[in-house]
Design a protein around this motif. Structure first.
Motif, PDB file in Angstrom:
ATOM      1  N   THR A  64       0.844  -1.191   0.000  1.00  0.00           N
ATOM      2  CA  THR A  64       0.000   0.000   0.000  1.00  0.00           C
ATOM      3  C   THR A  64       0.880   1.243   0.000  1.00  0.00           C
ATOM      4  O   THR A  64       2.057   1.187  -0.348  1.00  0.00           O
ATOM      5  N   GLY A  65       0.305   2.377   0.376  1.00  0.00           N
ATOM      6  CA  GLY A  65       1.081   3.618   0.355  1.00  0.00           C
ATOM      7  C   GLY A  65       0.364   4.684   1.164  1.00  0.00           C
ATOM      8  O   GLY A  65      -0.433   4.351   2.037  1.00  0.00           O
ATOM      9  N   GLY A  66       0.571   5.886   0.769  1.00  0.00           N
ATOM     10  CA  GLY A  66       0.750   6.493  -0.526  1.00  0.00           C
ATOM     11  C   GLY A  66       0.076   5.644  -1.618  1.00  0.00           C
ATOM     12  O   GLY A  66      -0.739   4.810  -1.325  1.00  0.00           O
ATOM     13  N   GLU A  67       0.461   5.924  -2.816  1.00  0.00           N
ATOM     14  CA  GLU A  67      -0.059   5.099  -3.909  1.00  0.00           C
ATOM     15  C   GLU A  67       1.044   4.134  -4.351  1.00  0.00           C
ATOM     16  O   GLU A  67       2.058   4.570  -4.910  1.00  0.00           O
ATOM     17  N   PRO A  68       0.863   2.831  -4.090  1.00  0.00           N
ATOM     18  CA  PRO A  68       1.967   1.897  -4.347  1.00  0.00           C
ATOM     19  C   PRO A  68       2.403   1.881  -5.817  1.00  0.00           C
ATOM     20  O   PRO A  68       3.582   1.680  -6.100  1.00  0.00           O
ATOM     21  N   LEU A  69       1.458   2.125  -6.728  1.00  0.00           N
ATOM     22  CA  LEU A  69       1.816   1.990  -8.142  1.00  0.00           C
ATOM     23  C   LEU A  69       2.563   3.212  -8.688  1.00  0.00           C
ATOM     24  O   LEU A  69       2.949   3.219  -9.850  1.00  0.00           O
ATOM     25  N   VAL A  70       2.796   4.239  -7.839  1.00  0.00           N
ATOM     26  CA  VAL A  70       3.662   5.339  -8.308  1.00  0.00           C
ATOM     27  C   VAL A  70       5.125   5.099  -7.925  1.00  0.00           C
ATOM     28  O   VAL A  70       6.006   5.838  -8.361  1.00  0.00           O
ATOM     29  N   ARG A  71       5.392   4.078  -7.119  1.00  0.00           N
ATOM     30  CA  ARG A  71       6.795   3.793  -6.772  1.00  0.00           C
ATOM     31  C   ARG A  71       7.492   3.151  -7.970  1.00  0.00           C
ATOM     32  O   ARG A  71       7.010   2.143  -8.509  1.00  0.00           O
ATOM     33  N   ARG A  72       8.629   3.735  -8.342  1.00  0.00           N
ATOM     34  CA  ARG A  72       9.338   3.239  -9.528  1.00  0.00           C
ATOM     35  C   ARG A  72       9.747   1.771  -9.338  1.00  0.00           C
ATOM     36  O   ARG A  72      10.224   1.399  -8.274  1.00  0.00           O
ATOM     37  N   ASN A  73       9.550   0.972 -10.362  1.00  0.00           N
ATOM     38  CA  ASN A  73       9.925  -0.453 -10.370  1.00  0.00           C
ATOM     39  C   ASN A  73       9.197  -1.298  -9.335  1.00  0.00           C
ATOM     40  O   ASN A  73       9.692  -2.360  -8.954  1.00  0.00           O
ATOM     41  N   VAL A  74       8.038  -0.825  -8.876  1.00  0.00           N
ATOM     42  CA  VAL A  74       7.367  -1.574  -7.807  1.00  0.00           C
ATOM     43  C   VAL A  74       7.027  -3.001  -8.252  1.00  0.00           C
ATOM     44  O   VAL A  74       6.946  -3.916  -7.425  1.00  0.00           O
ATOM     45  N   LEU A  75       6.881  -3.205  -9.560  1.00  0.00           N
ATOM     46  CA  LEU A  75       6.562  -4.566 -10.026  1.00  0.00           C
ATOM     47  C   LEU A  75       7.646  -5.561  -9.648  1.00  0.00           C
ATOM     48  O   LEU A  75       7.360  -6.742  -9.418  1.00  0.00           O
ATOM     49  N   SER A  76       8.896  -5.086  -9.574  1.00  0.00           N
ATOM     50  CA  SER A  76       9.966  -6.032  -9.225  1.00  0.00           C
ATOM     51  C   SER A  76       9.759  -6.540  -7.794  1.00  0.00           C
ATOM     52  O   SER A  76      10.049  -7.701  -7.493  1.00  0.00           O
ATOM     53  N   LEU A  77       9.227  -5.681  -6.924  1.00  0.00           N
ATOM     54  CA  LEU A  77       8.935  -6.135  -5.559  1.00  0.00           C
ATOM     55  C   LEU A  77       7.798  -7.162  -5.582  1.00  0.00           C
ATOM     56  O   LEU A  77       7.869  -8.208  -4.921  1.00  0.00           O
ATOM     57  N   PHE A  78       6.745  -6.865  -6.341  1.00  0.00           N
ATOM     58  CA  PHE A  78       5.644  -7.832  -6.441  1.00  0.00           C
ATOM     59  C   PHE A  78       6.146  -9.173  -6.977  1.00  0.00           C
ATOM     60  O   PHE A  78       5.760 -10.235  -6.481  1.00  0.00           O
ATOM     61  N   ARG A  79       7.011  -9.093  -7.986  1.00  0.00           N
ATOM     62  CA  ARG A  79       7.493 -10.357  -8.582  1.00  0.00           C
ATOM     63  C   ARG A  79       8.315 -11.139  -7.556  1.00  0.00           C
ATOM     64  O   ARG A  79       8.172 -12.359  -7.426  1.00  0.00           O
ATOM     65  N   ALA A  80       9.154 -10.425  -6.817  1.00  0.00           N
ATOM     66  CA  ALA A  80       9.995 -11.120  -5.829  1.00  0.00           C
ATOM     67  C   ALA A  80       9.127 -11.722  -4.721  1.00  0.00           C
ATOM     68  O   ALA A  80       9.322 -12.879  -4.323  1.00  0.00           O
ATOM     69  N   LEU A  81       8.154 -10.958  -4.251  1.00  0.00           N
ATOM     70  CA  LEU A  81       7.307 -11.474  -3.165  1.00  0.00           C
ATOM     71  C   LEU A  81       6.388 -12.575  -3.667  1.00  0.00           C
ATOM     72  O   LEU A  81       6.063 -13.513  -2.927  1.00  0.00           O
ATOM     73  N   GLY A  82       5.987 -12.467  -4.934  1.00  0.00           N
ATOM     74  CA  GLY A  82       5.129 -13.500  -5.525  1.00  0.00           C
ATOM     75  C   GLY A  82       5.791 -14.871  -5.486  1.00  0.00           C
ATOM     76  O   GLY A  82       5.118 -15.904  -5.374  1.00  0.00           O
TER      77      GLY A  82
END
Ligand code: SAM
Length: 327
Positions: A64-82
């Motif tokens: 979450t955030g703030g707005e999580p999808l404005v964090r640069r490269n946030v997808l890499s965190l999702f991929r790692a946690l996935g």
């Protein structure tokens, strides 16, 4: 992890940024000072802390955030946690304002996300622009279409605001029914200075009683591991949740703690006590030392919050905005 009140802590909410592309009136002030980037944990540091929590028994992560999808490269965190799903982690999810979901829905699904909470307080474009101070409803609707197309289950979160959207609950219930979305109504909480929260506060006990005149609501035991209490709406077949931190708190069943983007662990959304995880992370703490710091923090989890909204206590119960602690 068991806290002093016997509650098992299995749910971590992680704020990955305090920034947001919107300025919702009940959430942020018109002008906000955001953190310098150097204060933020890197995505790798966030992944490491999440890993430590999973090792200690956390089974559900919400970004979450703030707005999580404005964090640069946030997808890499999702991929790692996935990658940890099925290996201690049961669910990886996020709360978003939806403005960027059109771009992110499919890759989030690929990363292992199955459900998203999207905050949407009105379906009226002008009211949306006024509440968010700068948003475009069309962007969120496009994001929701993309989420559905990607096969993500959607829950809409709508903060109940007196005189602002209280005439729109019926429309939202009907629309969510038609879209196949669940809906959750939320009471505004006294977090951080905003222009006028006393005027905005609308008790959901009142709203529920009003809704019962039009909709057939049947209480269900359904639970997502969060604080909402759910009803089914017979006319739409969808669920309607109520999050009532003000009129009826559910602290006795709280299973959550919250990590800010600077690595501060708050054991309660509504209290100030916290533990700093950034320092041990940056001072080279071992896994065992990091785990010990987290355990010590959990041993201080308070019984509950003390939220009050009334004219006599005009200051917020907690100084930090929801966007800091993570909604
Ligand atoms: N930007 C994302 C979003 O809009 O969902 C995630 C962060 S936002 C802080 C998370 C949720 O907190 C949103 O549903 C928002 O409406 C809610 N929220 C923010 N401030 C609040 C307050 N003072 N009381 C109740 N809910 C609040």
């Amino acid at each position: 992890m068991i806290d002093p009140f016997g509650r098992s802590i299995s749910y971590l909410r992680v704020s990955v940024t305090d920034r947001c592309d919107l300025r919702c009136v009940y959430c942020m002030a018109e002008t906000m000072d955001f953190l310098p980037r150097s204060a933020l944990l890197s995505l790798e540091e966030l992944e490491r802390v999440c890993g430590a929590f999973i090792g200690l028994g956390v089974r559900k992560l919400r970004i979450t955030g703030g707005e999580p999808l404005v964090r640069r490269n946030v997808l890499s965190l999702f991929r790692a946690l996935g990658q940890r799903l099925g290996h201690g982690l049961d669910e990886l999810t996020l709360t978003t304002n939806g403005t960027r979901l059109a771009e992110f829905a499919a890759p989030l699904r690929d990363a292992g996300v199955r459900r998203v909470n999207v905050s949407l307080d009105t379906l009226d474009p002008d009211a949306f622009a006024a509440i968010t101070r700068r948003g475009r409803l069309a962007d969120v609707l496009a994001g929701l279409d993309a989420a559905r197309a990607a096969g993500l289950a959607v829950k809409i979160n709508m903060v109940a605001l007196r005189g602002v959207n209280e005439d729109q609950f019926d429309a939202m219930i009907a629309w969510c029914g038609a879209q196949g979305f669940d809906l959750c109504l939320i009471e505004t909480m006294p977090l951080g200075e905003v222009e006028d929260r006393t005027e905005q506060y609308l008790p959901l006990s009142l709203v529920r009683a009003r809704l019962r005149r039009r909709w057939t609501l049947t209480e269900t035991p359904y639970c997502t591991g969060g604080p909402a209490r759910y009803y089914t709406v017979a006319e739409t077949g969808r669920r309607l949740g109520f999050i009532t931190p003000m009129t009826h708190n559910f602290c006795e069943s709280c299973n959550r703690v919250r990590l800010t983007c600077t690595g501060t662990l708050f054991m309660c959304l509504g209290q100030d006590d916290a533990a700093d995880l950034r320092r041990p992370l940056r001072e080279g703490a071992s896994e065992a030392e990091l785990a010990a710091t987290i355990r010590e923090a959990i041993s201080r989890k308070p019984k509950g919050h003390d939220f009050i909204i009334d004219r006599l206590s005009n200051a917020p119960s907690v100084g930090r905005h929801m966007s800091v602690t993570g909604g």
